[in-house]
Design an enzyme around this catalytic site. Sequence first.
Site, short mmCIF file in Angstrom:
data_model
loop_
_atom_site.label_atom_id
_atom_site.label_comp_id
_atom_site.label_asym_id
_atom_site.label_seq_id
_atom_site.Cartn_x
_atom_site.Cartn_y
_atom_site.Cartn_z
N ARG A 24 96.40 11.81 9.41
CA ARG A 24 96.24 12.32 10.77
C ARG A 24 97.60 12.81 11.27
O ARG A 24 98.64 12.24 10.92
CB ARG A 24 95.71 11.23 11.72
CG ARG A 24 95.38 11.80 13.11
CD ARG A 24 95.00 10.73 14.11
NE ARG A 24 94.87 11.33 15.45
CZ ARG A 24 94.96 10.66 16.59
NH1 ARG A 24 95.19 9.35 16.59
NH2 ARG A 24 94.85 11.29 17.75
N HIS A 25 97.58 13.85 12.09
CA HIS A 25 98.82 14.40 12.64
C HIS A 25 99.59 13.36 13.46
O HIS A 25 99.04 12.34 13.89
CB HIS A 25 98.51 15.60 13.53
CG HIS A 25 97.67 15.25 14.75
ND1 HIS A 25 98.20 14.69 15.89
CD2 HIS A 25 96.35 15.38 14.96
CE1 HIS A 25 97.24 14.48 16.76
NE2 HIS A 25 96.10 14.89 16.23
N ASN A 31 98.27 13.20 23.55
CA ASN A 31 97.78 11.90 23.11
C ASN A 31 98.27 10.81 24.07
O ASN A 31 97.49 9.96 24.52
CB ASN A 31 98.32 11.55 21.71
CG ASN A 31 97.69 12.34 20.58
OD1 ASN A 31 98.35 12.63 19.61
ND2 ASN A 31 96.41 12.68 20.69
N GLU A 100 90.29 19.85 14.53
CA GLU A 100 89.57 18.81 15.28
C GLU A 100 88.24 19.36 15.77
O GLU A 100 88.01 20.59 15.78
CB GLU A 100 90.46 18.35 16.45
CG GLU A 100 89.87 17.25 17.34
CD GLU A 100 89.55 15.98 16.58
OE1 GLU A 100 88.49 15.97 15.90
OE2 GLU A 100 90.32 15.01 16.67
#
Length: 235
Positions: A24-25, A31, A100
């Site tokens: 995952r990034h 976020n 995503e």
Amino acid sequence: MSSSGATEEEMEIPEGYAEIVVVRHGETSWNASRILQGHLDPELNENGRQQAAAVANRLSKEPKFNAIYSSDLKRAAETAQIIANQCDLKEVILDQQLRERNLGDLQGLTLVDAQKMKPNVYKDFLSHKIDQEIPGGGESLDQLHQRCVSSFRKIANQHRGERVIVVSHGGFIRELHRKAAPNRKLEGKIQNTSVNVILISASKNHWFIKKWGDTSHLQGIGALDSGFGGDKTSG
């Protein structure tokens, strides 16, 4: 499935399979602010770049990778480039199919504002119906799932007997788990720069989870738990 074990990376890849290391990034400011990103394109924040450097250092110590793929969104592409540089991979192959989930009208809103300003859309977002699309051009979970599976079958078919890296997003990676382990409930979230390893035989349509949710490389990076997404509200 294993969560640890340094010797596992040295195990031979079964005949006809590709070994795909899914990352995952790194964390973004969105976020940290609990903003729904979807197909919008914020960059990594400083903590996210530290996370990317940490996972890059970890992967550089493993046996050689043959290629690295990434979502074309900045948060994934930047993470992938940091990994590529450290692992001596010449090119990051960008692919929109690794993005995503498209969250339609909810993109750019905080989770709280989404509930207040667009309650009906938010209800659709949290629906247990996997064919429920999100208004404003958003995807259903089933559409996301089909996109995930299709893109990974293609990668696996091109890299039989090889190890490759794919950098993607929390919601996308959750659907990979649903494909590879349909009878196993996914607990917790997909942490930023977590390492997940899947063996795929494209010809046999057989997926096997070798490792899941490994964040051992993030020890000492204090903001790990601040990252939003990677759970059922991922985006």
